[in-house]
Scaffold this motif. Structure first.
Motif, mmCIF file in Angstrom:
data_model
loop_
_atom_site.group_PDB
_atom_site.id
_atom_site.type_symbol
_atom_site.label_atom_id
_atom_site.label_comp_id
_atom_site.label_asym_id
_atom_site.label_seq_id
_atom_site.Cartn_x
_atom_site.Cartn_y
_atom_site.Cartn_z
ATOM 1 N N UNK A 1 -3.825 84.700 8.607
ATOM 2 C CA UNK A 1 -5.183 84.024 7.757
ATOM 3 C C UNK A 1 -5.820 84.773 9.336
ATOM 4 N N UNK A 2 -7.520 85.130 8.664
ATOM 5 C CA UNK A 2 -7.984 85.825 9.998
ATOM 6 C C UNK A 2 -9.134 85.053 10.497
ATOM 7 N N UNK A 3 -9.714 85.078 11.710
ATOM 8 C CA UNK A 3 -10.459 84.532 12.306
ATOM 9 C C UNK A 3 -10.698 82.820 13.258
ATOM 10 N N UNK A 4 -9.414 82.814 13.016
ATOM 11 C CA UNK A 4 -8.817 81.921 13.728
ATOM 12 C C UNK A 4 -9.618 81.543 14.972
ATOM 13 N N UNK A 5 -9.382 82.077 16.176
ATOM 14 C CA UNK A 5 -9.869 82.126 17.164
ATOM 15 C C UNK A 5 -11.509 81.572 17.415
ATOM 16 N N UNK A 6 -12.169 82.314 16.240
ATOM 17 C CA UNK A 6 -13.785 81.900 16.906
ATOM 18 C C UNK A 6 -14.222 81.496 15.594
ATOM 19 N N UNK A 7 -13.808 81.014 14.341
ATOM 20 C CA UNK A 7 -14.615 80.360 13.582
ATOM 21 C C UNK A 7 -13.784 80.510 12.497
ATOM 22 N N UNK A 8 -12.558 80.334 12.617
ATOM 23 C CA UNK A 8 -11.572 79.699 11.010
ATOM 24 C C UNK A 8 -12.576 80.335 9.669
ATOM 25 N N UNK A 9 -12.687 81.291 9.723
ATOM 26 C CA UNK A 9 -13.635 81.309 8.575
ATOM 27 C C UNK A 9 -12.447 81.828 7.757
ATOM 28 N N UNK B 1 -1.969 69.770 12.075
ATOM 29 C CA UNK B 1 -1.537 70.750 11.805
ATOM 30 C C UNK B 1 -1.724 71.890 11.445
ATOM 31 N N UNK B 2 -2.438 73.529 11.983
ATOM 32 C CA UNK B 2 -2.155 74.015 12.199
ATOM 33 C C UNK B 2 -4.195 73.693 11.713
ATOM 34 N N UNK B 3 -5.235 75.062 12.730
ATOM 35 C CA UNK B 3 -6.450 74.931 12.415
ATOM 36 C C UNK B 3 -6.136 75.393 10.864
ATOM 37 N N UNK B 4 -6.279 76.349 10.225
ATOM 38 C CA UNK B 4 -6.142 77.488 9.242
ATOM 39 C C UNK B 4 -4.913 76.406 8.044
#
Ligand code: ZN
Length: 506
Positions: free
Chosen positions: A371-379, A441-444
């Motif tokens: 997954x991309x952008x987990x750190x500042x948006x979780x898009x 669970x995880x953010x993503x």
């Protein structure tokens, strides 16, 4: 000697036989009469002690039963939960742990070539290209990327300096999402939002320092994510936050922050535990502390395009049902992102590669997702869930470091948690990854779970995780190849066992 004589005497009486070698020279005829002597002694012993022996046999049978029956029941039960989970699990664990995996070397290469993979950066996109190319070389059934629109925040030059009562440059990191600023003002120190409310009349025109001691991440991180707007609400001109960590060697920790709508935006940064306590102590000593905070940070006016990257092994029986394993490819700009979360994505990827290299065909499709952008948006997580929730059978994310694996946090029905515990006890005990607990669970993959799909997170020894989290210290020197191999084993086994689940799971 007295006891030996007594024993001999008793045998004599019961058997009407004198054992010759024991009354003559004990070394003579020993070998010839060995069998006979043992026979008579054992016979005599049995006759004499039959009750004790019967009891002993009963106890032995009981012990064997206590050990064997649960093993057999567990074996039977795991095979009714998941097809061939047991045997494949053994094979996976043996291979990952004894022969090793490429997890460490792939991660090392990834973070060396592409450190600082923040959303919007060339580094992140180059890393995703590299992962995709490697996945194609690995020969998975399907390798692809999906475009994701992501925020593009850039740090720029920054500094924080104590100007009064003395001049002292601080180690600092601007928080992701912060605006730029060049603020010189007196500092007011608070340890909580409650204290800020109490001191609200003294906040106007000042820099607010949130010096909240780390208890756990989820409760302490609120000062990083919400401190700026809380300070601005009472007229604060900037917000400094004690880094969200229990331990420091002068290391500031960055991380994302959010502005509340309708409240002025002010610049915000993290400082070290050492400097936060220093300023607090100066305040306690009635010193007026004046700090300059300088930040060039900006969020670019247009979003960037990043990608989720994925690869899979198609399921043999239910190819349209997908077990997702993954981590996030992006990291903070200052970090190599080995622990957060290069290790997570590489371990999931290596787990899939291990299953493939062993020639195991799962019943359901197993897909690794970066997954991309987990750190500042979780898009990335949000976009993935929007496209693929329906086909998701289960998902597992790894995003708290790939140190010693301990188990899985699970969001699922009670029955599923019980079944997963059985599997962990039976199959994952060789790597001591047997803790199955209901938990975050995880953010993503959290987006899939929010949409009603069961999911899990790999749990590891996180005792030092937040020492390095979101710092320049999140680097390859903290990684351990054998622990990573165990994480690969845990991830691959769980993914395979869930893909071979008998019936539905919720
Ligand atoms: Zn992470």
């Amino acid at each position: 000697m007295a006891s030996q004589y007594t024993k001999l005497q008793s045998i004599e009486v019961e058997d009407n036989l004198l054992l010759p070698y024991q009354v003559s020279n004990p070394t003579q005829k020993k070998s010839q009469n060995k069998f006979a002597s043992y026979f008579y002694r054992v016979k005599g012993y049995i006759i004499k002690k039959w009750k004790i022996l019967l009891l002993l046999m009963f106890v032995l049978l009981l012990i064997a039963g206590v050990i064997l029956i649960p093993v057999l029941v567990l074996r039977y039960k795991t095979s009714t939960i998941s097809d061939q989970c047991d045997e494949y699990g053994k094979e996976i664990i043996n291979n990952a742990v004894q022969k090793g995996t490429e997890a460490y070397s792939r991660l090392s290469t990834l973070v060396t070539l592409f450190p600082g993979r923040l959303s919007g950066s060339e580094q992140l996109e180059n890393a995703i290209d590299w992962i995709q190319d490697m996945m194609l070389d690995d020969g998975f059934d399907l390798v692809k990327t999906d475009d994701v629109e992501v925020t593009h925040w850039v740090r720029g030059d920054e500094s924080a300096t104590i100007l009064q009562p003395y001049h002292r440059k601080m180690n600092m990191l601007g928080l992701g999402g912060s605006i730029a600023g060049n603020v010189t003002a007196e500092v007011i120190v608070v340890s909580s939002f409650d204290e800020l409310d109490t001191l609200q009349d003294q906040v106007k025109g000042k820099i607010v320092l949130f010096n909240a001691i780390f208890t756990n991440y989820s409760s302490t991180v609120q000062y990083r994510s919400g401190g700026a707007s809380a300070a601005a609400k009472y007229g604060g001109v900037a917000a400094l936050v004690r880094s969200i960590t229990p331990y420091s060697l002068g290391t500031p920790h960055t991380g994302v922050m959010f502005y509340q709508d309708g409240i002025d935006k002010i610049p915000t940064a993290a400082i070290t535990l050492e400097d936060a306590d220093l300023i607090q102590n100066l305040a306690i000593l009635n010193q007026t502390v004046i700090v300059n905070l300088y930040m060039e940070a900006q969020t670019m006016p247009t979003n960037a395009i990043s990608r989720n990257v994925m690869a899979q092994i198609n399921g043999s029986t239910y190819p349209d049902e997908v077990v997702v394993i993954g981590g996030h490819t992006d990291s903070w700009d200052v970090a190599q992102g080995a622990m957060d979360d290069g290790g997570g994505i590489v371990v999931a990827w290596e787990a899939l590669r291990l299953i493939k290299s062993l020639g195991i065909i799962p019943k359901r499709t197993i897909r690794v997702v970066g997954w991309t952008n987990e750190e500042n948006g979780a898009a990335g997580g949000a976009a993935y869930a929007q496209l693929y929730t329906n086909e998701t059978f289960f998902s597992i994310e790894s995003d708290i470091g790939v140190t010693q694996p301990l188990g899985f946090n699970v969001m699922a029905s009670e029955q599923t948690i019980t079944d997963l515990q059985l599997i962990a006890d039976k199959v994952l005990s060789p790597i001591k990854t047997t803790s199955i607990v209901e938990g975050e669970v995880g953010t993503d993959n959290g987006f899939l779970v929010s949409n009603g799909k069961p999911g899990a997170q790999l749990i590891t020894d996180e005792s030092k995780y937040f020492w390095y989290h979101h710092t320049a210290g999140d680097a390859m020197d903290k990684m351990d190849p054998s622990q990573m191999n165990q994480c690969v084993a845990a991830m691959a086994t769980m993914a395979l066992c869930i893909s071979n689940w008998v019936g539905q799971l919720n």
